[in-house]
Motif scaffolding. Structure first.
Motif, mmCIF file in Angstrom:
data_model
loop_
_atom_site.group_PDB
_atom_site.id
_atom_site.type_symbol
_atom_site.label_atom_id
_atom_site.label_comp_id
_atom_site.label_asym_id
_atom_site.label_seq_id
_atom_site.Cartn_x
_atom_site.Cartn_y
_atom_site.Cartn_z
ATOM 1 N N PRO A 36 -5.399 -37.160 15.779
ATOM 2 C CA PRO A 36 -4.287 -37.330 15.415
ATOM 3 C C PRO A 36 -3.477 -36.574 16.664
ATOM 4 C CG PRO A 36 -4.940 -36.361 13.886
ATOM 5 C CD PRO A 36 -5.916 -36.333 14.765
ATOM 6 N N GLY A 37 -3.192 -35.668 17.164
ATOM 7 C CA GLY A 37 -2.471 -35.375 17.769
ATOM 8 C C GLY A 37 -2.017 -35.595 18.392
ATOM 9 N N ASP A 38 -3.539 -35.612 20.004
ATOM 10 C CA ASP A 38 -3.143 -36.886 20.598
ATOM 11 C C ASP A 38 -2.313 -38.266 20.285
ATOM 12 O OD1 ASP A 38 -4.822 -35.187 22.840
ATOM 13 O OD2 ASP A 38 -6.552 -36.261 21.420
ATOM 14 N N VAL A 39 -2.805 -38.282 19.588
ATOM 15 C CA VAL A 39 -1.950 -40.211 19.406
ATOM 16 C C VAL A 39 -0.303 -39.463 19.721
ATOM 17 C CG1 VAL A 39 -1.813 -41.882 17.758
ATOM 18 C CG2 VAL A 39 -4.337 -40.963 18.021
ATOM 19 N N GLU A 40 -0.069 -38.990 18.596
ATOM 20 C CA GLU A 40 1.844 -39.045 18.581
ATOM 21 C C GLU A 40 1.435 -38.684 19.993
ATOM 22 O OE1 GLU A 40 4.392 -35.325 16.167
ATOM 23 O OE2 GLU A 40 2.544 -35.537 15.424
ATOM 24 N N ILE A 41 1.167 -37.719 20.534
ATOM 25 C CA ILE A 41 1.469 -37.573 22.525
ATOM 26 C C ILE A 41 1.828 -39.128 22.394
ATOM 27 C CG2 ILE A 41 1.648 -36.816 24.341
ATOM 28 C CD1 ILE A 41 -0.123 -34.297 22.635
ATOM 29 N N TYR A 42 1.031 -39.764 22.898
ATOM 30 C CA TYR A 42 0.845 -41.098 23.561
ATOM 31 C C TYR A 42 1.538 -42.244 22.748
ATOM 32 C CZ TYR A 42 -1.138 -46.139 23.784
ATOM 33 O OH TYR A 42 -0.799 -47.251 23.889
ATOM 34 N N LEU A 43 2.027 -41.917 21.609
ATOM 35 C CA LEU A 43 3.109 -42.663 20.521
ATOM 36 C C LEU A 43 4.388 -42.177 21.299
ATOM 37 C CD1 LEU A 43 2.159 -43.452 17.139
ATOM 38 C CD2 LEU A 43 2.767 -44.892 18.436
ATOM 39 N N ASP A 44 4.577 -40.990 21.513
ATOM 40 C CA ASP A 44 5.893 -40.766 22.134
ATOM 41 C C ASP A 44 6.388 -41.225 23.599
ATOM 42 O OD1 ASP A 44 7.073 -39.426 19.952
ATOM 43 O OD2 ASP A 44 6.398 -37.448 20.611
ATOM 44 N N VAL A 45 4.835 -40.646 24.348
ATOM 45 C CA VAL A 45 5.062 -41.743 25.657
ATOM 46 C C VAL A 45 5.100 -43.261 25.997
ATOM 47 C CG1 VAL A 45 3.106 -41.486 27.818
ATOM 48 C CG2 VAL A 45 3.599 -39.736 26.346
ATOM 49 N N LEU A 46 4.622 -43.830 25.117
ATOM 50 C CA LEU A 46 4.476 -45.207 24.762
ATOM 51 C C LEU A 46 6.010 -45.680 25.035
ATOM 52 C CD1 LEU A 46 3.174 -47.912 25.266
ATOM 53 C CD2 LEU A 46 2.823 -47.883 22.427
ATOM 54 N N LYS A 47 6.757 -44.905 23.930
ATOM 55 C CA LYS A 47 8.120 -44.675 23.863
ATOM 56 C C LYS A 47 9.027 -45.055 24.738
ATOM 57 C CE LYS A 47 11.006 -41.797 21.751
ATOM 58 N NZ LYS A 47 11.783 -41.212 20.042
ATOM 59 N N TRP A 48 9.318 -43.649 25.787
ATOM 60 C CA TRP A 48 9.564 -43.478 26.332
ATOM 61 C C TRP A 48 9.539 -44.854 27.933
ATOM 62 C CZ3 TRP A 48 7.095 -37.801 27.546
ATOM 63 C CH2 TRP A 48 7.355 -37.118 26.205
ATOM 64 N N LEU A 49 8.025 -44.981 27.533
ATOM 65 C CA LEU A 49 7.973 -45.638 28.800
ATOM 66 C C LEU A 49 8.817 -47.459 28.506
ATOM 67 C CD1 LEU A 49 4.133 -45.508 29.788
ATOM 68 C CD2 LEU A 49 6.150 -45.051 31.314
ATOM 69 N N THR A 50 8.466 -47.556 27.062
ATOM 70 C CA THR A 50 8.984 -49.115 26.527
ATOM 71 C C THR A 50 10.827 -49.326 26.796
ATOM 72 O OG1 THR A 50 7.565 -49.051 25.016
ATOM 73 C CG2 THR A 50 9.319 -50.275 24.333
ATOM 74 N N TRP A 51 10.790 -47.363 27.260
ATOM 75 C CA TRP A 51 12.537 -47.484 27.479
ATOM 76 C C TRP A 51 12.808 -47.997 28.718
ATOM 77 C CZ3 TRP A 51 14.416 -43.194 30.437
ATOM 78 C CH2 TRP A 51 15.770 -43.554 31.079
#
Length: 110
Positions: A36-51
């Motif tokens: 679950p921690g890996d998924v949380e980090i992935y979602l943060d990075v995905l948000k940054w890349l989307t921005w």
């Protein structure tokens, strides 16, 4: 009458030798299983890349390409620029993310 290349027996691997060496099935590779921690980090990075994609599409594309292991020299050829220029673009894109999401980046580092 067309050209027909001559087949060489040494050009093809010996299938029987491959089966004897590896077995009838290809070896299985253990896949990464995220927690679950890996998924949380992935979602943060995905948000940054989307921005970043909205702000700087080229920078976003460079970060994704580097993530998949594309070397700078290949990206430089594609962009028609020097390798150093592509590195600067990539570094600039990382800096934009850090500037915008600095608090979140620091929190991820622990």
């Amino acid at each position: 009458m067309g050209f027909r290349p001559r087949a060489s027996r040494q050009a093809w691997p010996n299938a029987q030798a491959l089966i004897e060496h590896f077995g009838p099935e290809a070896p299985r590779v253990n896949r990464f299983t995220p927690n679950p921690g890996d998924v949380e980090i992935y979602l943060d990075v995905l948000k940054w890349l989307t921005w970043l994609q909205e702000e700087d599409k080229r920078g976003s594309d460079l970060i994704v390409a580097r993530t998949f292991g594309v070397p700078y020299w290949k990206m430089a050829i594609r962009a028609g620029r020097s390798e150093e220029t592509v590195r600067r673009w990539h570094d600039g894109a990382i800096a934009k993310i850090y500037d915008k999401f600095q608090i979140e980046v620091i929190a991820l580092k622990g």
